[in-house]
Write a protein that holds these residues in place. Structure first.
Motif, PDB file in Angstrom:
ATOM      1  N   SER A  76       0.848  -1.185   0.000  1.00 32.48           N
ATOM      2  CA  SER A  76       0.000   0.000   0.000  1.00 32.48           C
ATOM      3  C   SER A  76       0.884   1.236   0.000  1.00 32.48           C
ATOM      4  O   SER A  76       2.040   1.188   0.440  1.00 32.48           O
ATOM      5  N   HIS A  77       0.323   2.360  -0.464  1.00 35.71           N
ATOM      6  CA  HIS A  77       1.113   3.601  -0.441  1.00 35.71           C
ATOM      7  C   HIS A  77       0.346   4.749   0.227  1.00 35.71           C
ATOM      8  O   HIS A  77       0.536   5.912  -0.127  1.00 35.71           O
ATOM      9  N   VAL A  78      -0.480   4.412   1.184  1.00 37.65           N
ATOM     10  CA  VAL A  78      -1.318   5.390   1.888  1.00 37.65           C
ATOM     11  C   VAL A  78      -0.485   6.545   2.453  1.00 37.65           C
ATOM     12  O   VAL A  78       0.516   6.302   3.146  1.00 37.65           O
TER      13      VAL A  78
ATOM     14  N   TYR B 164       3.452   2.936  -9.706  1.00 36.57           N
ATOM     15  CA  TYR B 164       2.564   3.684  -8.818  1.00 36.57           C
ATOM     16  C   TYR B 164       1.672   4.584  -9.642  1.00 36.57           C
ATOM     17  O   TYR B 164       1.781   4.666 -10.861  1.00 36.57           O
ATOM     18  N   ASN B 165       0.779   5.293  -8.944  1.00 38.01           N
ATOM     19  CA  ASN B 165      -0.017   6.310  -9.625  1.00 38.01           C
ATOM     20  C   ASN B 165       0.174   7.640  -8.936  1.00 38.01           C
ATOM     21  O   ASN B 165       0.360   7.708  -7.716  1.00 38.01           O
ATOM     22  N   ASP B 166       0.118   8.681  -9.756  1.00 40.82           N
ATOM     23  CA  ASP B 166       0.147  10.042  -9.248  1.00 40.82           C
ATOM     24  C   ASP B 166      -1.266  10.413  -8.772  1.00 40.82           C
ATOM     25  O   ASP B 166      -2.263   9.917  -9.286  1.00 40.82           O
ATOM     26  N   HIS B 167      -1.329  11.314  -7.770  1.00 38.03           N
ATOM     27  CA  HIS B 167      -2.607  11.716  -7.179  1.00 38.03           C
ATOM     28  C   HIS B 167      -2.786  13.220  -7.325  1.00 38.03           C
ATOM     29  O   HIS B 167      -2.725  13.965  -6.354  1.00 38.03           O
ATOM     30  N   ALA B 168      -2.978  13.670  -8.575  1.00 35.47           N
ATOM     31  CA  ALA B 168      -3.262  15.093  -8.838  1.00 35.47           C
ATOM     32  C   ALA B 168      -2.074  15.976  -8.463  1.00 35.47           C
ATOM     33  O   ALA B 168      -2.261  17.123  -8.057  1.00 35.47           O
TER      34      ALA B 168
ATOM     35  N   ASP C  56       5.075  11.772  -5.925  1.00 33.27           N
ATOM     36  CA  ASP C  56       4.243  12.006  -4.740  1.00 33.27           C
ATOM     37  C   ASP C  56       4.246  10.794  -3.812  1.00 33.27           C
ATOM     38  O   ASP C  56       5.085   9.889  -3.945  1.00 33.27           O
ATOM     39  N   HIS C  57       3.304  10.775  -2.852  1.00 32.04           N
ATOM     40  CA  HIS C  57       3.309   9.707  -1.849  1.00 32.04           C
ATOM     41  C   HIS C  57       3.197   8.325  -2.476  1.00 32.04           C
ATOM     42  O   HIS C  57       3.628   7.335  -1.889  1.00 32.04           O
ATOM     43  N   GLY C  58       2.615   8.250  -3.664  1.00 31.25           N
ATOM     44  CA  GLY C  58       2.475   6.956  -4.324  1.00 31.25           C
ATOM     45  C   GLY C  58       3.817   6.275  -4.533  1.00 31.25           C
ATOM     46  O   GLY C  58       3.901   5.037  -4.533  1.00 31.25           O
TER      47      GLY C  58
ATOM     48  N   ILE D 245      -9.089  -0.191  -7.029  1.00 29.93           N
ATOM     49  CA  ILE D 245      -8.630  -0.616  -8.362  1.00 29.93           C
ATOM     50  C   ILE D 245      -7.135  -0.378  -8.531  1.00 29.93           C
ATOM     51  O   ILE D 245      -6.508  -0.923  -9.450  1.00 29.93           O
ATOM     52  N   GLU D 246      -6.526   0.390  -7.623  1.00 31.00           N
ATOM     53  CA  GLU D 246      -5.060   0.510  -7.614  1.00 31.00           C
ATOM     54  C   GLU D 246      -4.372  -0.858  -7.608  1.00 31.00           C
ATOM     55  O   GLU D 246      -3.211  -0.968  -8.022  1.00 31.00           O
ATOM     56  N   LEU D 247      -5.073  -1.865  -7.141  1.00 29.81           N
ATOM     57  CA  LEU D 247      -4.466  -3.202  -7.066  1.00 29.81           C
ATOM     58  C   LEU D 247      -3.995  -3.720  -8.415  1.00 29.81           C
ATOM     59  O   LEU D 247      -3.129  -4.608  -8.474  1.00 29.81           O
TER      60      LEU D 247
HETATM   61 FE   LIG Z   1      -3.022   5.811  -4.351  1.00 31.82          FE
END
Ligand SMILES: [Fe+3]
Ligand SMILES: [Fe+3]
Lengths: 118, 293, 293, 118
Positions: free
Chosen positions: C11-13, C56-60, C124-126, C240-242
């Motif tokens: 996880s990347h919370v 990972y994915n970027d979050h805006a 980012d945090h991802g 769906i990040e999974l």
């Molecule tokens: Fe995320």
């Protein structure tokens, strides 16, 4: 193995390594598509260059308008051309410079069917 | 269902647009090129699409080097005409077709094409010059909406030619499955042979261009088999734009008819051409056996 | 040749990063999660990669909605840590591995993956939270260079799960063909079940998560067969990040060994997990028969 | 036929139509990741909204902090959250708002293993 960057004599192939190398130079040239940036550049070219983090060689090439050297240092023709347009140079002028001809000679070669190789 | 009525291959040289914008199409330098367009323009004026899908590349205007998409699609309501550094072309803004864009996007992604999505996009000469080639006098508005599809042809690795043909085939399937009665045209733009920089600047390879003009109709898979190095060596570092014609060709069915073509040297530093293909009814199959690479 | 030594799913919370940055890992709320990480961290500290490929994915933050890449890869020398709106995390900047990035990029594009290229990218945090999960005390510098690979999980259409597994398989081939003696690890990040908005906000589906944690090892093709709707319904709109775990799994060979796993609810609004897999020698084949769609 | 946007009751699925619809609102919220923009926004929220071309409904939703309505009008949670952070709201606060609970109730539900459906 993946393919590798095409090597064709007399031809720049803009790949990721070149893009990385020319990043600051291309960013600067690309910024000139905005009129306000063109004004700021023309008002003080050296200061404008400083803000873009160019290498010393890139800075010199831009200030001296050494077009071939800009490409050798990672410039992409589509970015560099925006600086040429600011100088009221056409792609034919650049073509002459890249090939050691006058613009007239270069245009004549195009009108005669273009330059052929191989 | 939507119908794909024709495909147009055309150069997108900025000076072609400038010649039109500045009333120079009757000048001796430009007249032969524009005379060559005339029969195609007449035919297209009688076969008008509701939407044009324009496959093109950006030239350092909407896309910067921080993020270079391989394939992108515009999904906006409207697209502004870019100022490329010498003022925007005095042509109408471009209306989008967001529903068709979304349908094509989802279809392509479902099929494994990794499309970048542009919700906002300024379009440069790569898109507006082909529109002008189609419609020289738009007045206040272009006669069709547009779905822009962008291809990276500037930074190696470009997509392979085979991947471009495969994208076109999937694009054709997407168009044909759109559940509204729309007439659609596809534009493949760029080329023909040219090289802007380096010791080979000014390169024109008419022999390669003539072969390409013929083979795009008869055997696109053969063109899809050429490597990036083949394109750059034969057509010049910017002549690799020709891979975008393969996207258009892939979208058309196997049954096509050449309506018109013209080839002219030079348009500034470029060999310029136009080839117009009618998509024949019943041609819903695949034009080639190209693999999706 | 480069060697892929392990794969980490995590996880990347953002609050996991914040707990570490603010010295709260011994608080009762956080202690169980971090205790669960300990055995994996010990093992990884003995098996250190030269380069981490972080999916990972970027979050805006680095990506705005004007241009949303489906798959992107960073090719820069270095990546700045993004200010996401509440100040940058106080962690070291991220060093790039541009040669490996270019090799992977070309390999993937040659194989028909339409990668967007990021020559500049704020991470980012991802990306940074998974680095902290791997290495809690980096000091002045992270112990490895990084190749960022970004996946669009935010805007429908996301890539299909099958396409993510196929990307991972191609990524594995790319790593194994890199002609330098490098040790490489692959991180698949995000998840597990969570939904941030809507009437179902706060959703956790432990049953689905446990199934996924098991099946990612034993039968990734089964997870690749799930639809986007399956993921969103079962794991939540952000769960769906999974699908990004499947990229990591695809890169590993068929022969893997589970070193450790942990599952904990909640990390703020999320089910958090970690699963660490050693890539066993000789496992250079393909983990699945998934099609490239 | 291609797939269609997943429909899951109680769940926003951010698709291209939503992205188009919420474009101005998300752009505004996204801009708040820059400290200078946060200051300008806080100094005059209405003027800041005007510069982003919001629809009247979007403008109202932002000025009134109607979080659910922002999402109904095309907001993406990752963008809208930057405005929440400016207001010192956490994702748990928003979770409570979206589900008609207090923050405490929402956190309690998470600590008890999360909310389950179906
Ligand atoms: Fe995320
Ligand atoms: Fe072009």
């Amino acid at each position: 193995m993946p393919s590798s960057t095409p090597e064709v004599p007399g031809t720049y192939v803009f790949d990721v390594a070149q893009s990385n190398r020319g990043y600051a130079l291309n960013r600067l040239c690309g910024s000139l598509k905005d009129a306000a940036n063109r004004e700021r550049f023309s008002a003080d070219e050296a200061a404008y260059c400083d803000a873009y983090g160019l290498s010393p060689e890139q800075r010199e090439a831009i200030l001296q308008r050494d077009w071939t050297r800009m490409l050798d240092l990672g410039g992409s023709i589509f970015y560099v051309f925006k600086l040429a347009v600011l100088d009221k140079k056409s792609m034919q002028d650049l073509g002459g410079i890249f090939t050691g001809m006058t613009t007239e000679e270069f245009v004549k070669a195009l009108n005669a069917g273009g330059r052929s190789f191989g | 269902m939507a119908e794909l009525i024709w495909g147009l291959a055309t150069s997108h040289v900025p000076s072609i647009g400038a010649a039109m914008d500045n009333g120079k199409t009757e000048d001796p330098y430009w007249k032969p090129l524009f005379d060559g367009y005339a029969p195609a323009r007449e035919w297209m004026a009688k076969h008008t699409p509701d939407v044009a899908i324009i496959v093109y590349n950006d030239h350092a205007n909407a896309i910067e080097l921080n993020m270079t998409p391989m394939f992108a699609i515009g999904t906006a309501d409207a697209y502004k005409v870019a100022d490329e550094g010498w003022g925007s072309r005095n042509v109408p803004p471009v209306a989008g077709a967001p529903e068709l864009s979304e349908h094509i996007l989802v279809s392509l992604v479902d099929e494994g094409f990794d499309m970048t999505v542009c919700q906002e996009l300024e379009v440069d000469h790569g898109l507006t010059v082909p529109l002008s080639v189609y419609c020289p006098d738009p007045g206040d508005a272009w006669p069709c909406a547009v779905v822009p599809i962008l291809v990276n042809v500037i930074q190696y690795p470009q997509p392979t030619a085979a991947r471009c043909l495969a994208l076109g085939e999937a694009l054709g399937r997407a168009i044909r499955s759109f559940p509204k009665d729309l007439k659609v045209a596809v534009f493949g733009t760029g080329g023909m042979s040219h090289q802007l920089a380096g010791a080979r600047a000014g390169l024109i390879n008419e022999k390669f261009d003539r072969m390409f003009l013929e083979t795009i109709e008869t055997d696109p898979a053969a063109l899809a088999a050429l490597s990036r190095e083949d394109y750059i060596r034969e057509a010049g570092s910017e002549g690799i734009e020709l891979i975008m014609w393969l996207v258009m060709r892939g979208a058309l069915g196997p049954g096509i008819r050449r309506v018109h073509e013209t080839y002219h040297v030079p348009a500034s530093n470029t060999a310029a051409a136009l080839a117009l293909f009618e998509n024949l009814p019943g041609g819903a199959g695949q034009p080639s056996g190209a693999s999706p690479r």
